[in-house]
Design a protein around this motif. Structure first.
Motif, PDB file in Angstrom:
ATOM      1  N   MET A  44     -55.362  31.365 -12.249  1.00  0.00           N
ATOM      2  CA  MET A  44     -54.057  31.006 -11.694  1.00  0.00           C
ATOM      3  C   MET A  44     -53.835  31.899 -10.484  1.00  0.00           C
ATOM      4  N   GLU A  45     -53.049  31.404  -9.544  1.00  0.00           N
ATOM      5  CA  GLU A  45     -52.626  32.251  -8.440  1.00  0.00           C
ATOM      6  C   GLU A  45     -51.168  31.951  -8.143  1.00  0.00           C
ATOM      7  N   VAL A  46     -50.386  33.010  -8.073  1.00  0.00           N
ATOM      8  CA  VAL A  46     -48.970  32.900  -7.742  1.00  0.00           C
ATOM      9  C   VAL A  46     -48.778  33.505  -6.360  1.00  0.00           C
ATOM     10  N   THR A  47     -48.180  32.726  -5.473  1.00  0.00           N
ATOM     11  CA  THR A  47     -47.858  33.198  -4.130  1.00  0.00           C
ATOM     12  C   THR A  47     -46.374  32.976  -3.921  1.00  0.00           C
ATOM     13  N   PHE A  48     -45.684  33.992  -3.443  1.00  0.00           N
ATOM     14  CA  PHE A  48     -44.269  33.786  -3.166  1.00  0.00           C
ATOM     15  C   PHE A  48     -43.835  34.589  -1.958  1.00  0.00           C
ATOM     16  N   SER A  49     -42.727  34.134  -1.378  1.00  0.00           N
ATOM     17  CA  SER A  49     -42.147  34.872  -0.266  1.00  0.00           C
ATOM     18  C   SER A  49     -40.632  34.761  -0.320  1.00  0.00           C
ATOM     19  N   VAL A  50     -40.010  35.804   0.171  1.00  0.00           N
ATOM     20  CA  VAL A  50     -38.553  35.864   0.289  1.00  0.00           C
ATOM     21  C   VAL A  50     -38.263  36.230   1.738  1.00  0.00           C
ATOM     22  N   VAL A  51     -37.435  35.429   2.401  1.00  0.00           N
ATOM     23  CA  VAL A  51     -37.077  35.692   3.796  1.00  0.00           C
ATOM     24  C   VAL A  51     -35.559  35.794   3.891  1.00  0.00           C
ATOM     25  N   TYR A  52     -35.085  36.905   4.458  1.00  0.00           N
ATOM     26  CA  TYR A  52     -33.666  37.049   4.738  1.00  0.00           C
ATOM     27  C   TYR A  52     -33.364  36.190   5.954  1.00  0.00           C
ATOM     28  N   VAL A  53     -32.476  35.210   5.812  1.00  0.00           N
ATOM     29  CA  VAL A  53     -32.205  34.236   6.864  1.00  0.00           C
ATOM     30  C   VAL A  53     -31.714  34.912   8.140  1.00  0.00           C
TER      31      VAL A  53
END
Length: 174
Positions: free
Chosen positions: A150-159
């Motif tokens: 499995m591979e989990v990729t995530f990102s969070v961007v402050y608008v």
């Protein structure tokens, strides 16, 4: 605290799929078998990159649930914080799709939709949320499930500022 809360939400969204989507109505045997092929113990280690770089260490247990559902529970360690998620994956015949919903110790609940890709599945999730200071965040996650990996990729961007966090955590079945 804002960094940890943001990371908590992002890990919860991405970390691994699941809590109780609707009960399947006579799901196709091959689709049920695909979900059940992920039953077992999983371990992952990756890196979160943002203002600082942090190691992310995760473990997850995937077990048989009621009917054709597959349950999971997982935990990730990051910057001295424990993040936990729990849930269920299911193939919903009525809508001809895989669904995974989740809950977490960061008070997040959500549902992701999955699609078959080759001999595995991919779940994609996009959310817009606010941190505890009321700043808008765009959160994206992809969970790629393949046989034995499995591979989990995530990102969070402050608008407003464009500041971001990104992580990739590969998992292997033990």
């Amino acid at each position: 605290m804002s960094f940890i809360r943001t990371v908590s939400r992002a890990l919860v969204l991405a970390s691994l799929i699941a809590i109780g989507a609707a009960a399947p109505a006579l799901a196709a045997p091959a689709d049920v078998a695909l979900i059940q092929s992920y039953i077992g113990e999983w371990r992952g280690r990756g890196v979160l990159i943002g203002a600082t770089t942090e190691t992310v260490v995760c473990r997850m247990s995937v077990t048989q649930g009621n009917q054709d559902k597959v349950n999971y529970s997982g935990r990730c360690s990051l910057a001295g914080t424990q993040l936990s998620v729990a849930g269920t994956m299911v193939y919903v015949e009525a809508s001809k799709r895989f669904e995974a919903a989740m809950s977490s110790n960061a008070t997040f609940t959500g549902v992701a939709v999955g699609q078959k890709r080759g001999d595995g599945m991919v779940f994609n999730l996009r959310e817009r949320d606010e941190d505890e200071e009321g700043k808008d965040l765009n959160i994206t996650a992809q969970i790629n499930l393949r046989p034995e990996a499995m591979e989990v990729t995530f990102s969070v961007v402050y608008v407003e500022s464009g500041d971001s966090l990104r992580a990739e955590v590969p998992f292997t079945k033990k």
